[in-house]
Design an enzyme around this catalytic site. Sequence first.
Site, PDB file in Angstrom:
ATOM      1  N   GLY A 131       5.767  -2.020   7.158  1.00 23.00           N
ATOM      2  CA  GLY A 131       7.179  -2.371   7.304  1.00 23.00           C
ATOM      3  C   GLY A 131       7.912  -1.502   8.288  1.00 23.00           C
ATOM      4  CD  GLU A 132      11.304  -0.136  12.107  1.00 19.75           C
ATOM      5  OE1 GLU A 132      10.247   0.273  12.597  1.00 19.75           O
ATOM      6  OE2 GLU A 132      12.280   0.623  11.916  1.00 19.75           O
ATOM      7  CB  CYS A 192       0.474  -2.348  13.516  1.00 16.31           C
ATOM      8  SG  CYS A 192       0.964  -2.003  11.818  1.00 16.31           S
ATOM      9  CB  CYS A 214       3.193  -2.736  16.689  1.00 16.14           C
ATOM     10  SG  CYS A 214       4.904  -2.175  16.661  1.00 16.14           S
ATOM     11  CB  SER A 232       6.425   4.158  16.674  1.00 13.22           C
ATOM     12  OG  SER A 232       6.302   4.538  15.334  1.00 13.22           O
ATOM     13  CD  GLU A 249      -2.756  -0.603   2.656  1.00 10.10           C
ATOM     14  OE1 GLU A 249      -2.943   0.503   3.205  1.00 10.10           O
ATOM     15  OE2 GLU A 249      -3.075  -1.683   3.163  1.00 10.10           O
ATOM     16  CB  CYS A 278      -0.969   1.673   8.569  1.00 11.04           C
ATOM     17  SG  CYS A 278       0.599   1.037   8.249  1.00 11.04           S
ATOM     18  CB  SER A 338       7.804   6.460  11.048  1.00 15.85           C
ATOM     19  OG  SER A 338       7.183   6.000  12.223  1.00 15.85           O
ATOM     20  CG  ASN A 347      -7.522   3.848  11.914  1.00 17.06           C
ATOM     21  OD1 ASN A 347      -8.679   3.453  11.969  1.00 17.06           O
ATOM     22  ND2 ASN A 347      -7.038   4.539  10.915  1.00 17.06           N
ATOM     23  CB  CYS A 361       2.304   7.446   3.473  1.00 19.34           C
ATOM     24  SG  CYS A 361       2.576   6.189   4.727  1.00 19.34           S
ATOM     25  CB  CYS A 400       5.805  -5.304   9.555  1.00 22.87           C
ATOM     26  SG  CYS A 400       6.824  -4.502  10.811  1.00 22.87           S
TER      27      CYS A 400
HETATM   28  N1  SAH Z   1       7.439   0.544  11.472  1.00 23.33           N
HETATM   29  C1  SAH Z   1       7.461   1.947  11.528  1.00 23.33           C
HETATM   30  C2  SAH Z   1       6.630   2.658  10.480  1.00 23.33           C
HETATM   31  C3  SAH Z   1       5.295   2.118  10.112  1.00 23.33           C
HETATM   32  S1  SAH Z   1       3.861   2.470  11.047  1.00 23.33           S
HETATM   33  C4  SAH Z   1       7.115   2.433  12.913  1.00 23.33           C
HETATM   34  O1  SAH Z   1       6.819   1.617  13.774  1.00 23.33           O
HETATM   35  O2  SAH Z   1       7.195   3.616  13.177  1.00 23.33           O
HETATM   36  C5  SAH Z   1       3.619   4.193  11.122  1.00 23.33           C
HETATM   37  C6  SAH Z   1       2.980   4.636  12.410  1.00 23.33           C
HETATM   38  O3  SAH Z   1       1.617   4.231  12.527  1.00 23.33           O
HETATM   39  C7  SAH Z   1       3.681   4.083  13.639  1.00 23.33           C
HETATM   40  O4  SAH Z   1       3.764   5.071  14.617  1.00 23.33           O
HETATM   41  C8  SAH Z   1       2.731   2.993  14.071  1.00 23.33           C
HETATM   42  O5  SAH Z   1       2.941   2.622  15.401  1.00 23.33           O
HETATM   43  C9  SAH Z   1       1.397   3.628  13.788  1.00 23.33           C
HETATM   44  N2  SAH Z   1       0.273   2.719  13.666  1.00 23.33           N
HETATM   45  C10 SAH Z   1       0.203   1.507  13.114  1.00 23.33           C
HETATM   46  N3  SAH Z   1      -1.024   0.987  13.190  1.00 23.33           N
HETATM   47  C11 SAH Z   1      -1.780   1.908  13.816  1.00 23.33           C
HETATM   48  C12 SAH Z   1      -3.141   1.965  14.206  1.00 23.33           C
HETATM   49  N4  SAH Z   1      -3.980   0.957  13.967  1.00 23.33           N
HETATM   50  N5  SAH Z   1      -3.563   3.072  14.828  1.00 23.33           N
HETATM   51  C13 SAH Z   1      -2.731   4.097  15.059  1.00 23.33           C
HETATM   52  N6  SAH Z   1      -1.446   4.104  14.740  1.00 23.33           N
HETATM   53  C14 SAH Z   1      -0.957   3.019  14.121  1.00 23.33           C
END
Ligand code: SAH
Length: 373
Positions: A174-175, A134, A131, A229, A107, A348, A206, A305, A120, A127
Site C-alpha cells: 500500500g501507499e 513491486c 510501481c 522511494s 502481510e 513485499c 515510506s 528483490n 513493517c 496498491c
Molecule cells: N508505497 C510506499 C511503501 C511501500 S513499499 C512506497 O512506495 O514507498 C516499501 C519500499 O519497498 C519502497 O521503497 C518500494 O519501492 C520498495 N520495493 C517494493 N518492491 C520492491 C522490490 N521487489 N525490490 C526492492 N524494493 C522494492
Amino acid sequence: MDFSYAGLDEARHTDMPIDIKSYSPEELTEYIESLGEKRFRASQIYKWLHQSFVLSFHDMTNIPGKLRERLIRECYIAGVKPVQVMESKIDGTRKYLFELRDGNVIESVLMRYHHGNSVCISTQVGCRMGCKFCASTLDGLERNLTPSEMLDEIYRIQKDTGERVSNIVLMGSGEPLDNYDNVVKFIRLISDDRGLNISQRNITLSTCGLVPRIKSLADNGFQITLAISLHASDDETRRELMPVAKVYSIGEILNACTYYFDKTGRRLTFEYSLVAGVNDREEEAERLGGLLKELNCHVNLIPVNPIKERNFKQSVRRDIEKFKNCLEKYGINVTIRREMGRDIQGACGQLRRSYKEEKNIKANDENKKEGDY
Ligand code: SAH
C-alpha cells in the site's frame, strides 16, 4: 457489509457498526457519554482495546453487562487473524499473513534488531501506484485499511511474541499517503500514551512521493521519519519504473522534502532500489549525489528483490558498492539494506500473492471435483 471507518457523526446517522478501535480517546469519551455513561468507562474501554488488545467485548470484565450489550449491538472490534506465520532460521524475522473481517489478506513483518523489535505494516489491501518492480500492486488496490486494522497488525504481533514492539515502518503493501486520513489517525493512536505509546521518532513512513500529502504531513507537526522511494536520478527513468512520476517530478518531490525538513527538523531517508542496467550506473550515482548533497538525508540502497512476474535483476555486489562509494563522495550517508528473512519469502507482497494463488488453485480443484460428480 461496509468496512470503511465509521466516524462518530456518520455512525449516529447510519446503521453502520462503529469501528470502536479507530476512535481517539476523546471520540470514545464523547460516544460513551452520549450513551448516558460516565467518562471513566471510556478510559476503561480504551485500555482494554489498546493496552490489553482484547477482541471481544465479553473480555471487558470491569464493564457492566448492560453497557457491554449495548457496545456489542452498536460496535465491532477490528482484528486481524494470523492465517500463516513464517519464521526465518537466519535472523528470527517473522512474516505474518493476516486475514481481515472481509476475507482479504495482508502481510506484516516483524524484524528483530539489537536496538529492538520493528514491525513493517501494510496500509492498504493491494496498491494502485503501479510501481513496476513491486508485487503488491500487480492486482491494483482492493481497499484502504482502517486505523484499527493497522493498529491490530502491531497488537497481534506483540501479543503473539510477548515481545515489545518499539519501531514501526509503514513499508508493507500500500501507499500510506494514498490512505492519508486513516494513516494520520493510526499514527496519533499508536503514539498516544494511553495506548502502545510508540515514540513518533521510531515511526517511519515510506511514500512513492505524493507531493501535496508530503506537505500536509509536514503541517501536521508529527515527528516521524519520512522515507521517499526515489529509485531514479532522472524523471525519465523514474517514469519507467513508477507511474506516479508522471504526476510529480523529482524536483517537486525534493522541494516537498525541503519543506518537510524545515517544518519538522527530521532528517529524510531516500530509498533507492537498484535494478541491474536500469538505474545502477555510475553516472546515475553521480547525478543522485548532485541532487541530494544539499539535503540533510540518508540514502538506503535496496538490491531489488526480483518478482517472478517481471524481468528485473539485482545489481551485482560490485556495482552496488561502487554506487555507494560514489554517493559518499558527496558527503551523503549511505547504507545498503540488509536483507531480513531471506529464507522465508521474497519481496513485499509476495507472500500474500502466493497465498492467494494457492487458494485459487484449491478453489478450482474443488470446482473440478464437483464437476466430476
Ligand atoms: N508505497 C510506499 C511503501 C511501500 S513499499 C512506497 O512506495 O514507498 C516499501 C519500499 O519497498 C519502497 O521503497 C518500494 O519501492 C520498495 N520495493 C517494493 N518492491 C520492491 C522490490 N521487489 N525490490 C526492492 N524494493 C522494492
